[in-house]
Design an enzyme around this catalytic site. Structure first.
Site, short mmCIF file in Angstrom:
data_model
loop_
_atom_site.label_atom_id
_atom_site.label_comp_id
_atom_site.label_asym_id
_atom_site.label_seq_id
_atom_site.Cartn_x
_atom_site.Cartn_y
_atom_site.Cartn_z
N SER A 181 72.97 -82.21 8.50
CA SER A 181 73.59 -83.91 8.39
C SER A 181 73.23 -85.35 8.51
O SER A 181 72.05 -84.70 10.25
CB SER A 181 75.09 -84.06 9.20
OG SER A 181 75.36 -85.48 8.98
N GLU B 62 74.18 -87.34 10.23
CA GLU B 62 74.67 -87.78 11.86
C GLU B 62 73.61 -87.49 12.57
O GLU B 62 73.01 -88.10 13.52
CB GLU B 62 75.59 -87.73 11.69
CG GLU B 62 77.34 -87.57 11.25
CD GLU B 62 77.59 -89.15 11.18
OE1 GLU B 62 77.43 -88.93 12.64
OE2 GLU B 62 77.09 -89.73 10.57
N TYR C 283 79.90 -83.40 17.31
CA TYR C 283 80.02 -82.75 16.15
C TYR C 283 78.11 -83.55 15.46
O TYR C 283 77.45 -82.03 15.21
CB TYR C 283 80.08 -84.29 14.60
CG TYR C 283 80.08 -83.54 13.08
CD1 TYR C 283 80.00 -82.23 12.87
CD2 TYR C 283 79.08 -84.59 12.85
CE1 TYR C 283 79.96 -82.28 11.21
CE2 TYR C 283 78.95 -84.12 11.30
CZ TYR C 283 79.27 -82.98 10.54
OH TYR C 283 79.08 -82.92 9.61
P1 NAP Z 1 84.97 -80.26 4.08
O1 NAP Z 1 85.60 -80.92 3.43
O2 NAP Z 1 85.26 -80.73 5.55
O3 NAP Z 1 85.13 -78.48 4.70
C1 NAP Z 1 84.87 -77.68 5.60
C2 NAP Z 1 84.99 -76.27 5.40
O4 NAP Z 1 84.60 -75.79 6.99
C3 NAP Z 1 86.68 -76.20 5.62
O5 NAP Z 1 86.84 -74.91 3.92
C4 NAP Z 1 87.39 -75.75 6.58
O6 NAP Z 1 88.17 -74.58 5.95
C5 NAP Z 1 86.79 -75.27 6.96
N1 NAP Z 1 86.46 -74.36 8.15
C6 NAP Z 1 86.37 -74.82 9.43
N2 NAP Z 1 86.47 -74.62 10.38
C7 NAP Z 1 86.24 -73.10 10.59
C8 NAP Z 1 86.28 -71.73 11.09
N3 NAP Z 1 86.76 -72.35 12.65
N4 NAP Z 1 85.86 -70.89 10.66
C9 NAP Z 1 86.28 -71.40 8.96
N5 NAP Z 1 85.98 -72.18 8.32
C10 NAP Z 1 85.75 -73.38 9.22
O7 NAP Z 1 83.23 -79.97 4.92
P2 NAP Z 1 82.69 -80.69 3.21
O8 NAP Z 1 82.55 -82.41 3.18
O9 NAP Z 1 82.50 -79.61 1.86
O10 NAP Z 1 81.32 -80.97 4.10
C11 NAP Z 1 80.48 -79.43 4.10
C12 NAP Z 1 79.50 -79.22 4.92
O11 NAP Z 1 78.77 -79.79 5.39
C13 NAP Z 1 80.04 -78.95 6.25
O12 NAP Z 1 79.55 -78.32 7.24
C14 NAP Z 1 80.02 -80.58 6.82
O13 NAP Z 1 79.88 -81.01 8.31
C15 NAP Z 1 78.01 -80.63 5.93
N6 NAP Z 1 77.83 -81.76 5.91
C16 NAP Z 1 78.79 -83.03 4.61
C17 NAP Z 1 78.35 -83.85 4.68
C18 NAP Z 1 79.54 -85.07 3.61
O14 NAP Z 1 79.01 -85.79 3.34
N7 NAP Z 1 80.37 -84.29 2.82
C19 NAP Z 1 77.14 -84.49 5.26
C20 NAP Z 1 76.23 -83.97 5.54
C21 NAP Z 1 77.19 -81.94 5.80
P3 NAP Z 1 89.66 -75.55 5.72
O15 NAP Z 1 89.82 -75.70 4.05
O16 NAP Z 1 90.82 -74.01 6.71
O17 NAP Z 1 89.63 -76.30 7.03
O1 F7E Z 2 82.85 -92.60 8.50
C1 F7E Z 2 83.71 -95.99 9.48
C2 F7E Z 2 82.84 -94.98 10.26
O2 F7E Z 2 84.76 -90.77 8.45
C3 F7E Z 2 81.94 -93.15 7.49
C4 F7E Z 2 80.80 -86.59 7.38
O3 F7E Z 2 81.09 -85.70 5.88
O4 F7E Z 2 79.40 -87.54 6.40
C5 F7E Z 2 80.74 -87.60 7.43
O5 F7E Z 2 80.38 -88.21 8.77
C6 F7E Z 2 82.27 -94.70 8.77
C7 F7E Z 2 81.81 -94.49 10.22
O6 F7E Z 2 82.34 -90.50 7.41
C8 F7E Z 2 87.15 -96.18 9.04
O7 F7E Z 2 83.82 -95.67 11.59
C9 F7E Z 2 85.74 -96.67 9.78
O8 F7E Z 2 80.69 -95.83 9.81
O9 F7E Z 2 83.74 -91.23 6.42
P1 F7E Z 2 83.47 -91.03 7.43
P2 F7E Z 2 80.91 -89.74 8.72
O10 F7E Z 2 81.80 -90.06 9.75
O11 F7E Z 2 79.76 -90.66 8.56
C10 F7E Z 2 78.68 -87.36 7.50
C11 F7E Z 2 77.08 -87.29 6.77
C12 F7E Z 2 79.05 -85.68 7.34
O12 F7E Z 2 78.03 -84.49 7.84
C13 F7E Z 2 80.47 -85.57 8.29
O13 F7E Z 2 80.50 -84.17 8.48
O14 F7E Z 2 83.41 -95.05 8.21
N1 F7E Z 2 85.21 -96.36 9.50
N2 F7E Z 2 86.84 -97.64 9.19
C14 F7E Z 2 86.04 -94.89 8.61
N3 F7E Z 2 86.32 -93.85 9.34
C15 F7E Z 2 86.83 -93.38 9.10
N4 F7E Z 2 86.82 -91.72 8.60
N5 F7E Z 2 88.54 -93.81 8.72
C16 F7E Z 2 88.81 -95.16 8.89
O15 F7E Z 2 89.56 -95.44 9.35
#
Ligand code: NAP
Ligand code: F7E
Length: 352
Positions: free
Chosen positions: A135, A137, A158
């Site tokens: 990520s 992050e 995270y």
């Molecule tokens: P998501 O929608 O939150 O999906 C997370 C998945 O992990 C769900 O299927 C969840 O199952 C499963 N999970 C959580 N805890 C688990 C456990 N203990 N054992 C087995 N499965 C578990 O995430 P996403 O947005 O699709 O992202 C996919 C991956 O990419 C994640 O690893 C995330 O950290 C990473 N990532 C995401 C982004 C982004 O912007 N979306 C960017 C960079 C990296 P349930 O459905 O049962 O909760």
């Molecule tokens: O926050 C701000 C918050 O929770 C984005 C995950 O997929 O992307 C995701 O992480 C921004 C942050 O995503 C609210 O403070 C303001 O600056 O949508 P988010 P994230 O934290 O960037 C990365 C790449 C991952 O890997 C992660 O798995 O938005 N913000 N107000 C808020 N965020 C949330 N959630 N809720 C608010 O009300």
């Protein structure tokens, strides 16, 4: 027929990736956690059986296995049984804000869970190809634009767990000559994005305001900037990373950055609403430490994989607002649907 094992199959990316792999003729195996109510809504169009039992198979060639990334024995059992050619580790406690409340759990799943899977994958098939969902992050917002050479500065439990997983993946590549890649993905969204991430929270609430069901939207830090792309394009890139001659790590993003405030403005304007009448700030959504600016420098992926994001910021806003309007029974504005038709034509994903 190639076999893929996908953790996180019930999540946003897992569901799109599964559709992509099935469209390419893969036999797909997914890990599903047991929950008290069904958690398969994102894949139920591929796996219509409401209930899964043991190792269940759908007509489309999708197998689901109960398990959890905290349970190494079950992970090993599944890997030994399936012997996949490709493993995609998408499972994680993926919410940054929640990771401050659950640091140990996040470390166990988002961090150690990767080691459990790497070890089980290596033992079941030394020739396996492994994708780790790393990520942006991990960069902590330092030194934008961020690329594969940018040093990590994790600013949440995270992000710390993801840095650990990144290095374990590299260690298995370098130590065991395993084909293992980190996709360092910047934020990517879609109509299937979890409801508590900021983009989806905004677009859902807008649809509910238009539908007359809510009046306000409470948010935290509006100044943070993110590089937001479209999930279906990003999962295609995951697959591409595992089809190369050599395993390596890639930064994936659009190369643009926008603030949360810009997302709010664009979405309210698109829906024909006045932001001033609806948006309020609530301190509870602020984080102990914030990542201020993320912007990808994805030139390596462009050069080696020929991958480039098509859906940029405004398109994404329109796609997500339209989808949520439809979900809440409101007539969509329509531009989002036109963008999808124009850019993707006959798309391989089915559920939206
Ligand atoms: P998501 O929608 O939150 O999906 C997370 C998945 O992990 C769900 O299927 C969840 O199952 C499963 N999970 C959580 N805890 C688990 C456990 N203990 N054992 C087995 N499965 C578990 O995430 P996403 O947005 O699709 O992202 C996919 C991956 O990419 C994640 O690893 C995330 O950290 C990473 N990532 C995401 C982004 C982004 O912007 N979306 C960017 C960079 C990296 P349930 O459905 O049962 O909760
Ligand atoms: O926050 C701000 C918050 O929770 C984005 C995950 O997929 O992307 C995701 O992480 C921004 C942050 O995503 C609210 O403070 C303001 O600056 O949508 P988010 P994230 O934290 O960037 C990365 C790449 C991952 O890997 C992660 O798995 O938005 N913000 N107000 C808020 N965020 C949330 N959630 N809720 C608010 O009300």
């Amino acid at each position: 027929m190639k076999k893929a094992f996908v953790t996180g199959i019930t999540g946003q990316d897992g569901s799109y990736l599964t559709e992509l792999l099935i469209s390419k003729g893969y036999e797909v195996h997914g890990l599903v956690r047991r929950s008290s109510s069904l958690n398969t809504s994102r894949i139920c169009h591929i796996f219509p059986e409401a209930e899964i039992a043991g190792t269940s198979k759908s007509e489309s060639g999708l197998f689901l296995h109960y398990g959890d990334l905290s349970d190494s024995e079950q992970i090993s059992n599944i890997m030994d049984k399936v012997k996949p050619d490709e493993v995609y580790n998408l499972a994680a406690q993926s919410h940054v804000r929640v990771s401050f409340d659950t640091p140990e759990y996040t470390g166990n799943i988002t961090g150690l869970g990767t080691t459990r899977l790497l070890e089980a994958a290596r033992r079941s098939n030394p020739g396996v190809r492994f994708y780790q969902a790393s990520s942006s992050e991990m960069f902590g917002g330092k030194k934008p634009p961020q690329n594969e050479e940018t040093p990590f500065y994790p600013r949440s439990p995270y992000a710390c767990a993801k840095v650990y997983s990144y290095w374990m993946t590299r260690n298995y590549r370098e130590g065991y000559d395993m084909y293992a890649c980190n996709g360092i993905l910047f934020n990517h969204e879609s109509p299937r994005r979890g409801e508590t991430f900021v983009t989806r929270k905004i677009t859902r609430r807008i649809a509910r305001i238009v539908a007359g069901k809510e009046k306000t939207l409470s948010l935290g830090n509006l100044d943070a900037k993110r590089d937001w792309g479209f999930s279906p394009e990003y999962v295609e890139c995951m697959w591409m990373m595992l089809q190369q001659k050599q395993a390596t790590d890639y930064v994936i993003g659009t190369g643009e950055t926008h603030s949360v405030a810009e997302f709010v403005d664009a979405a309210f304007e698109y829906a024909g609403l006045d932001r001033e009448k609806h948006v309020q700030i609530d301190q509870k959504y602020f984080r102990p430490t914030e990542v201020d600016v993320l912007i990808a420098d994805p030139r390596k992926a462009e050069k080696n994989l020929g991958w480039k994001a098509k859906v940029k910021f405004l398109d994404l806003v329109k796609i997500m607002v339209d989808a949520d309007m439809r979900e809440f029974g409101v007539e969509p504005v329509g531009e989002g649907d036109m963008i999808l038709a124009k850019r993707f034509g006959k798309k391989w994903w089915k559920g939206d």
